[in-house]
Design a protein around this motif. Structure first.
Motif, short mmCIF file in Angstrom:
data_model
loop_
_atom_site.label_atom_id
_atom_site.label_comp_id
_atom_site.label_asym_id
_atom_site.label_seq_id
_atom_site.Cartn_x
_atom_site.Cartn_y
_atom_site.Cartn_z
N GLY A 152 -24.48 9.66 -2.33
CA GLY A 152 -24.89 8.36 -2.80
C GLY A 152 -24.48 7.21 -1.92
O GLY A 152 -24.93 6.07 -2.13
N SER A 153 -23.63 7.45 -0.92
CA SER A 153 -23.16 6.36 -0.06
C SER A 153 -24.14 6.12 1.07
O SER A 153 -24.95 6.96 1.44
N GLN A 154 -24.04 4.95 1.65
CA GLN A 154 -24.89 4.60 2.78
C GLN A 154 -24.38 5.20 4.09
O GLN A 154 -25.04 5.10 5.12
N LYS A 155 -23.19 5.81 4.04
CA LYS A 155 -22.65 6.39 5.26
C LYS A 155 -23.44 7.62 5.69
O LYS A 155 -23.44 7.98 6.86
N VAL A 156 -24.09 8.28 4.73
CA VAL A 156 -24.93 9.43 5.04
C VAL A 156 -26.38 8.98 4.82
O VAL A 156 -26.99 9.24 3.79
N ALA A 157 -26.90 8.25 5.79
CA ALA A 157 -28.23 7.67 5.65
C ALA A 157 -29.33 8.66 5.97
O ALA A 157 -30.47 8.49 5.53
N SER A 158 -29.03 9.68 6.75
CA SER A 158 -30.04 10.64 7.16
C SER A 158 -30.41 11.56 6.00
O SER A 158 -29.54 12.14 5.35
N LYS A 159 -31.71 11.69 5.75
CA LYS A 159 -32.17 12.56 4.69
C LYS A 159 -31.87 14.01 5.01
O LYS A 159 -31.54 14.81 4.13
N LYS A 160 -31.97 14.39 6.29
CA LYS A 160 -31.67 15.76 6.70
C LYS A 160 -30.21 16.10 6.45
O LYS A 160 -29.89 17.21 6.01
N THR A 161 -29.33 15.13 6.72
CA THR A 161 -27.91 15.38 6.48
C THR A 161 -27.62 15.52 5.00
O THR A 161 -26.84 16.39 4.58
N ARG A 162 -28.27 14.69 4.18
CA ARG A 162 -28.06 14.80 2.74
C ARG A 162 -28.60 16.12 2.22
O ARG A 162 -28.03 16.70 1.29
N ARG A 163 -29.69 16.61 2.81
CA ARG A 163 -30.24 17.89 2.38
C ARG A 163 -29.31 19.04 2.75
O ARG A 163 -29.31 20.08 2.09
N LEU A 164 -28.54 18.87 3.82
CA LEU A 164 -27.55 19.89 4.15
C LEU A 164 -26.45 19.98 3.08
O LEU A 164 -25.90 21.05 2.84
N LEU A 165 -26.16 18.83 2.45
CA LEU A 165 -25.17 18.85 1.37
C LEU A 165 -25.64 19.71 0.20
O LEU A 165 -24.83 20.23 -0.56
#
Length: 582
Positions: A85-98
């Motif tokens: 939910g933070s802006q520090k992980v702005a990349s959608k690909k990175t969030r999908r890795l989570l």
């Protein structure tokens, strides 16, 4: 079916590349540690005693340290929800890795099991070698007390051995109870055995404190293979090839104790005289460095979650829906959640220790503080929970919040936590596919759109819901009709495309009630023709990226996954996301 490499890389390629990197990292760490103990001068005498058992046990231990360190991180749910939910992980690909945190947790767990077997086998060989190769010249280096000592004493009468045996038993229980068959048939066994991880980590910290394996500390004063004129060296000392290059003319023939070494021999460039006896010291428990950080982080998070959830929620209403589905609405001070997130419910009157996750079907907003969940009554926990909440079993009967007359059991809510469905509002076009009760994460998205859709990136939503019986559609029929009518009034009838599929028909082909006419026209008999559906969506959304979200049986999930990876002639790319019941 042609494969789209861009779609494959977006859906599965990143996960496969990461798993390949993780496997390579473990193999590299194992090989590097193996060579260190096989060729390191400080382990020369220990290697002479234990052989390859030393190298394999230490190499596998280094891999176990790494995986025991990282296996806890995917379970830090508050941290993952914060990063998502933070802006520090702005990349959608990175969030999908989570979203692959569970896969990473399972990968670390399997790695721990494999290398634990290797570690145990190597130490069984080491226990035998300690007994058979007992060296009276290096007493401190021996783990055995005398030559021929029963190796079982090293396994059951020492702290490292006994803790190791107990850890193997704990790990065996955790692994066997984590299998799909046990999780589905008896979730309680999985839940209780998995919480033995705390016992495992406490035993692990004791296991490495024994200091059984030692290394030489005075290499300058006593290089391996040096000549000691005042001490009779062990006869028939075998020198590994790694040391033959360092000492090509090494000789093990000793001089008498009272006879000084010949001067020419002492001054020979290839021979060094020992100035003192070898000294050995146990390693500092490196495992403490590896696991202390993640373990403390996990404990701090659990403490934070306990403090955050120690106040019970206020249950405002309970609704019994058809097909054994229960809806619970509640309020809690300062509770905030995003569409697609889930919470963990704990009811002490049902079970003192057991708790279960449920997806939010209604999130609190600026205008209302109520949030809710829908749960399928399929097990002992949900059956007892339903019996405590419902005064009567009449369907569609709402229990009014008259707290003076009806006292609900205390219910604690832990969360919210993140899930892949949070991204459904971050695509311009999203395809949401639900199977049965798998509609719950999409219900919160639909409720959010009902409050207002213009503030989100989403501009078109394809909603596919497959159920076995007609009554299941009544769970959210009111919500779907209300949203449909609202979009028609705003002149956006194309914003949401609703398709309802009744996979098993008993002759009733319409949802009962005049107010559901908008859904009756969208009710189809049979199963979706997924290939035609994907082609039609790709044709209507040329050269766009579409988010595919699935919550349902694995059979549907596999079909959608395969279609998302396939190519099409319209330049449309599908990015696949899913949530599984298990």
């Amino acid at each position: 079916m042609a494969l789209s490499w861009k779609s494959w890389l977006a859906n599965e390629g990143s996960k496969h590349l990461f798993l390949f990197f993780w496997l390579s990292l473990n193999v590299w760490l194992f090989g590097k540690t193996f060579l260190l103990y096989n060729q390191g001068l400080q382990y020369y005498y220990l290697h002479q005693m234990l052989g390859l058992g030393l190298c394999i046990s230490r190499a596998s231990a280094s891999v176990l340290n790494l995986n025991c360190c990282l296996v806890l991180l995917p379970m830090c749910r508050v941290l993952l929800a914060f990063l998502r939910g933070s802006q520090k992980v702005a990349s959608k690909k990175t969030r999908r890795l989570l979203d692959k945190s569970k896969t990473f947790h399972v990968t670390c767990g399997v790695t721990i099991c494999i290398f634990s077997v290797l570690h145990v086998a190597a130490h069984l060989v080491n226990a035998l070698n300690f007994s058979e190769n007992y060296n009276e010249e290096f007493v401190t280096l021996n783990a055995a007390n005398y030559r021929g000592e029963d190796p079982r004493k090293l396994l059951f009468a020492t702290v490292p051995g006994l803790t190791g045996v107990i850890m193997v038993l704990v790990l065996f229980l955790m692994c066997t109870a984590s299998t799909y068959a046990i999780r589905v048939s008896n979730y309680d066994i999985f839940w209780y055995t998995h919480n033995l991880f705390f016992v495992f980590y406490m035993l692990l910290m004791l296991h490495v404190s024994g200091g059984v394996l030692k290394y030489q500390t005075n290499l300058e004063e006593h290089p391996p293979g040096c000549f000691n004129p005042n001490k009779t060296l062990r006869q028939n000392l075998t020198v590994p090839k790694a040391f033959e290059e360092l000492f090509p003319d090494y000789t093990t023939e000793p001089f008498p104790e009272d006879t000084p070494a010949p001067e020419p021999f002492v001054q020979n460039s290839f021979m060094r005289v020992c100035s003192e006896e070898p000294k050995f010291q146990s390693h500092f428990p490196e495992t403490w460095f590896w696991i202390s950080g993640p373990l403390c982080l996990y404990c701090v998070e659990r403490l934070y979650r306990y403090i955050r959830s120690n106040k019970p929620v206020t249950i405002t209403s309970v609704i019994s829906h058809p097909s054994n589905v229960l809806e619970v609405r509640m309020v809690k001070d300062d509770f905030e959640a995003r569409p697609g997130q889930y919470v963990i419910l704990h009811c002490p009157r049902v079970s003192a220790l057991e708790s279960h996750p449920f997806t939010l079907t209604m999130c609190p907003t600026d205008t209302k503080a109520t949030f809710g969940v829908h749960l399928k009554v399929v097990g002992d926990w949900t059956e007892r929970f339903r019996d405590l909440l419902l005064l009567h079993s009449n369907q569609d009967t709402e229990i009014l919040p008259i707290f003076q007359q009806r006292r609900y059991p205390k219910l604690y809510v832990d969360g919210p936590f993140g899930s892949p469905f949070e991204e459904s509002l971050n695509y311009e076009v999203s395809l949401c596919v639900a199977g049965g009760i798998g509609v719950t994460p999409f219900a919160s998205v639909l409720n959010t759109l009902l409050d207002g859709w213009k503030c989100y990136k989403l501009r078109r939503l394809y909603f596919i819901w497959v159920c076995r019986d007609i009554e299941s559609f009544r769970w959210f029929a009111d919500l779907l009709c209300t949203l449909h009518n609202k979009l028609w009034q705003e002149n956006r009838p194309d914003y949401i495309n609703i398709q309802l599929y009744l996979s098993q028909t008993d002759g009733i082909q319409k949802i009962i009630g005049e107010k559901y006419q908008a859904l009756n026209s969208r009710l189809l008999i049979g199963r979706p023709r997924w290939k035609l559906l994907f082609d039609d969506i790709a044709k209507c959304n040329r050269r766009k990226t579409i988010g595919v979200f699935c919550c349902g049986p694995n059979k549907i999930s596999k079909i959608l996954h395969k279609l998302s990876n396939s190519s099409n002639s319209y330049g449309t790319r599908f990015e696949y996301n899913k949530e599984s019941f298990s």
